[in-house]
Write a protein that holds these residues in place. Structure first.
Motif, mmCIF file in Angstrom:
data_model
loop_
_atom_site.group_PDB
_atom_site.id
_atom_site.type_symbol
_atom_site.label_atom_id
_atom_site.label_comp_id
_atom_site.label_asym_id
_atom_site.label_seq_id
_atom_site.Cartn_x
_atom_site.Cartn_y
_atom_site.Cartn_z
ATOM 1 N N LEU A 132 0.823 -1.203 0.000
ATOM 2 C CA LEU A 132 0.000 0.000 0.000
ATOM 3 C C LEU A 132 0.859 1.256 0.000
ATOM 4 C CD1 LEU A 132 -2.767 -1.128 2.521
ATOM 5 C CD2 LEU A 132 -3.067 -0.739 0.062
ATOM 6 N N LEU A 133 1.947 1.229 0.759
ATOM 7 C CA LEU A 133 2.867 2.372 0.793
ATOM 8 C C LEU A 133 3.427 2.658 -0.588
ATOM 9 C CD1 LEU A 133 4.769 4.423 2.219
ATOM 10 C CD2 LEU A 133 6.300 2.503 2.676
ATOM 11 N N GLU A 134 3.859 1.621 -1.290
ATOM 12 C CA GLU A 134 4.456 1.809 -2.610
ATOM 13 C C GLU A 134 3.477 2.474 -3.582
ATOM 14 O OE1 GLU A 134 5.399 1.081 -6.715
ATOM 15 O OE2 GLU A 134 3.780 0.031 -5.664
ATOM 16 N N ARG A 135 2.203 2.181 -3.428
ATOM 17 C CA ARG A 135 1.187 2.742 -4.319
ATOM 18 C C ARG A 135 0.825 4.181 -3.963
ATOM 19 N NH1 ARG A 135 -3.283 -2.172 -4.753
ATOM 20 N NH2 ARG A 135 -1.789 -3.874 -4.974
ATOM 21 N N LEU A 136 0.884 4.519 -2.682
ATOM 22 C CA LEU A 136 0.259 5.758 -2.231
ATOM 23 C C LEU A 136 1.215 6.874 -1.835
ATOM 24 C CD1 LEU A 136 -2.576 4.099 -0.123
ATOM 25 C CD2 LEU A 136 -2.815 5.261 -2.323
ATOM 26 N N VAL A 137 2.459 6.555 -1.493
ATOM 27 C CA VAL A 137 3.373 7.616 -1.085
ATOM 28 C C VAL A 137 3.666 8.531 -2.266
ATOM 29 C CG1 VAL A 137 5.506 6.324 -1.579
ATOM 30 C CG2 VAL A 137 5.498 8.110 0.189
ATOM 31 N N GLN A 138 3.785 9.828 -1.990
ATOM 32 C CA GLN A 138 4.024 10.826 -3.029
ATOM 33 C C GLN A 138 5.348 11.546 -2.775
ATOM 34 O OE1 GLN A 138 1.944 11.381 -5.725
ATOM 35 N NE2 GLN A 138 0.842 9.578 -4.942
ATOM 36 N N PRO A 139 6.022 11.986 -3.842
ATOM 37 C CA PRO A 139 7.272 12.738 -3.666
ATOM 38 C C PRO A 139 7.057 13.949 -2.753
ATOM 39 C CG PRO A 139 6.962 12.157 -5.969
ATOM 40 C CD PRO A 139 5.682 11.800 -5.264
ATOM 41 N N GLY A 140 7.973 14.120 -1.806
ATOM 42 C CA GLY A 140 7.904 15.255 -0.903
ATOM 43 C C GLY A 140 7.071 15.045 0.330
ATOM 44 N N ASP A 141 6.455 13.873 0.487
ATOM 45 C CA ASP A 141 5.591 13.617 1.647
ATOM 46 C C ASP A 141 6.356 13.641 2.968
ATOM 47 O OD1 ASP A 141 3.257 13.346 0.243
ATOM 48 O OD2 ASP A 141 3.089 11.158 0.465
ATOM 49 N N ALA A 154 9.450 3.216 7.336
ATOM 50 C CA ALA A 154 9.978 4.577 7.245
ATOM 51 C C ALA A 154 11.081 4.659 6.190
ATOM 52 C CB ALA A 154 10.504 5.026 8.606
ATOM 53 N N LEU A 155 11.966 3.660 6.179
ATOM 54 C CA LEU A 155 13.042 3.644 5.188
ATOM 55 C C LEU A 155 12.469 3.509 3.779
ATOM 56 C CD1 LEU A 155 15.578 1.219 6.921
ATOM 57 C CD2 LEU A 155 15.487 3.707 7.061
ATOM 58 N N ALA A 156 11.484 2.631 3.617
ATOM 59 C CA ALA A 156 10.873 2.435 2.307
ATOM 60 C C ALA A 156 10.209 3.719 1.821
ATOM 61 C CB ALA A 156 9.857 1.296 2.370
ATOM 62 N N ALA A 157 9.562 4.452 2.722
ATOM 63 C CA ALA A 157 8.887 5.687 2.332
ATOM 64 C C ALA A 157 9.877 6.684 1.734
ATOM 65 C CB ALA A 157 8.174 6.293 3.542
ATOM 66 N N VAL A 158 11.021 6.851 2.398
ATOM 67 C CA VAL A 158 12.029 7.793 1.900
ATOM 68 C C VAL A 158 12.633 7.303 0.594
ATOM 69 C CG1 VAL A 158 14.288 8.803 2.400
ATOM 70 C CG2 VAL A 158 12.514 8.767 4.161
ATOM 71 N N LYS A 159 12.897 6.018 0.509
ATOM 72 C CA LYS A 159 13.448 5.461 -0.729
ATOM 73 C C LYS A 159 12.490 5.659 -1.909
ATOM 74 C CE LYS A 159 17.368 3.216 0.434
ATOM 75 N NZ LYS A 159 18.606 3.042 -0.362
ATOM 76 N N LEU A 160 11.191 5.703 -1.610
ATOM 77 C CA LEU A 160 10.177 5.864 -2.653
ATOM 78 C C LEU A 160 9.855 7.326 -2.938
ATOM 79 C CD1 LEU A 160 7.824 2.964 -1.554
ATOM 80 C CD2 LEU A 160 9.014 3.105 -3.756
ATOM 81 N N GLY A 161 10.541 8.259 -2.270
ATOM 82 C CA GLY A 161 10.381 9.657 -2.617
ATOM 83 C C GLY A 161 9.893 10.576 -1.529
ATOM 84 N N ALA A 162 9.503 10.050 -0.382
ATOM 85 C CA ALA A 162 9.095 10.933 0.714
ATOM 86 C C ALA A 162 10.254 11.838 1.109
ATOM 87 C CB ALA A 162 8.637 10.119 1.917
ATOM 88 N N ALA A 163 9.933 13.074 1.480
ATOM 89 C CA ALA A 163 10.989 14.011 1.869
ATOM 90 C C ALA A 163 11.549 13.663 3.236
ATOM 91 C CB ALA A 163 10.442 15.435 1.876
ATOM 92 N N ARG A 164 10.680 13.159 4.119
ATOM 93 C CA ARG A 164 11.105 12.880 5.483
ATOM 94 C C ARG A 164 10.175 11.844 6.095
ATOM 95 N NH1 ARG A 164 14.299 14.528 9.337
ATOM 96 N NH2 ARG A 164 13.658 14.694 11.513
ATOM 97 N N ALA A 165 10.731 10.989 6.949
ATOM 98 C CA ALA A 165 9.932 10.004 7.674
ATOM 99 C C ALA A 165 10.374 9.990 9.127
ATOM 100 C CB ALA A 165 10.084 8.619 7.057
ATOM 101 N N VAL A 166 9.404 9.911 10.021
ATOM 102 C CA VAL A 166 9.674 9.834 11.458
ATOM 103 C C VAL A 166 9.011 8.575 11.992
ATOM 104 C CG1 VAL A 166 9.474 10.950 13.709
ATOM 105 C CG2 VAL A 166 9.718 12.350 11.631
ATOM 106 N N GLY A 167 9.807 7.709 12.613
ATOM 107 C CA GLY A 167 9.277 6.508 13.242
ATOM 108 C C GLY A 167 9.114 6.735 14.736
ATOM 109 N N ILE A 168 8.022 6.203 15.293
ATOM 110 C CA ILE A 168 7.769 6.290 16.736
ATOM 111 C C ILE A 168 7.652 4.874 17.270
ATOM 112 C CG2 ILE A 168 6.274 7.184 18.551
ATOM 113 C CD1 ILE A 168 5.225 9.228 16.518
ATOM 114 N N GLU A 169 8.437 4.568 18.298
ATOM 115 C CA GLU A 169 8.500 3.197 18.812
ATOM 116 C C GLU A 169 8.730 3.264 20.325
ATOM 117 O OE1 GLU A 169 8.263 -0.318 19.570
ATOM 118 O OE2 GLU A 169 8.346 -0.173 17.370
#
Length: 278
Positions: A132-141, A154-169
């Motif tokens: 779902l992430l691969e389909r829906l993430v947009q550049p700059g997200d 989070a890593l996949a999101a940035v690799k797919l074009g997101a500007a920034r990702a923050v993980g909470i754990e």
């Protein structure tokens, strides 16, 4: 360390509330079995007894049955590698470090060593979230990953074009693993992992364009108000970590929280859904 599993048998009407309480009380994931039994974990027999006693005091209007059992130690330093290989999710490839040079992909690759942290791409719930992430993430997200584990989403999101990702754990050791994975993938300047409660931190980090919550139905339900606050107008949330049979239970809560379903996916008994904030 020898861990103990705590089995909790409770009526359906009390299961969701008790599951959320167990996550908050133990800081551990809670497994919901096909028969409705909730399973959580404690680091020793004394801690298990304390949790079991508190369960009896916390339950209102029903009497949960509890029991504990010893979990034999496993050397996760080597066990977690068993059977892992490269997997593709549309443009994205996820590969363990020892197989990355054989991945054979022209697209973005996440090189991963989850170690003892959850999230290798081998679990059905993680595969649903990645697809779902691969389909829906947009550049700059701006992307938030709630319960980030190994950091894979989070890593996949940035690799797919997101500007920034923050993980909470809430597992500090998992965040150490995730930070190493970020450095391994050369995205440490674009990804951050925070220790803490997702319900408290997510609204402070928004407005986010995309939020990922690969946890459990009980935890996803509890987090819905915080996710709605953390998303920007028109933002998208991806929920996973739920079995197919849980879909009819989660969808009404999702709609009540102000979300419209975009699409859903299943994988080996696991179900995930992408929804947009109205």
């Amino acid at each position: 360390m020898t861990w103990w599993a705590i089995d909790v048998r409770t009526p359906p009407e009390g299961r969701e509330k008790l599951g959320a309480w167990l996550v908050a009380r133990t800081g551990q994931a809670v497994e919901e079995r096909d028969d409705g039994t909730l399973v959580t974990f404690a680091p020793d027999d004394h801690a298990a007894d304390e949790v079991m006693e508190e369960i009896g005091l916390t339950a209102e209007g029903f009497a949960p049955g509890t029991s504990r059992r010893r979990i034999e130690p496993v050397d996760w330093a080597t066990r977690w590698r068993d059977g892992l290989g490269s997997r593709s999710f549309g443009r994205l490839t996820v590969a363990p470090s020892w197989a990355a040079d054989r991945a054979g992909s022209d697209g973005p690759i996440v090189v991963l060593e989850p170690e003892s942290a959850f999230g290798s791409g081998e679990h059905g719930s993680t595969r649903v979230a990645l697809s779902l992430l691969e389909r829906l993430v947009q550049p700059g997200d701006l992307v938030l990953d709630l319960g980030s584990g190994s950091g894979i989403l989070a890593l996949a999101a940035v690799k797919l074009g997101a500007a920034r990702a923050v993980g909470i754990e809430n597992d500090a050791e998992a965040n150490v693993v995730a930070a190493r994975n970020a450095r391994r993938n050369g995205v440490e300047d674009s990804v951050e992992f925070l220790d803490g409660d997702a319900g408290d931190l997510a609204p402070l980090l928004g407005p986010a364009d995309l939020i990922l919550s690969n946890i459990l139905r009980s935890a996803n339900t509890v987090l819905l108000p915080a996710i709605a606050k953390a998303l920007g107008a028109g933002g998208t949330a991806i929920f996973s970590g739920m079995e197919i049979a849980e879909a009819p239970l989660f969808l009404p809560a999702l709609e009540s929280a102000g979300f419209t379903v975009l699409e859903d996916l299943t994988d080996t008994g696991w179900w995930g859904v992408a929804a947009r904030r109205k």
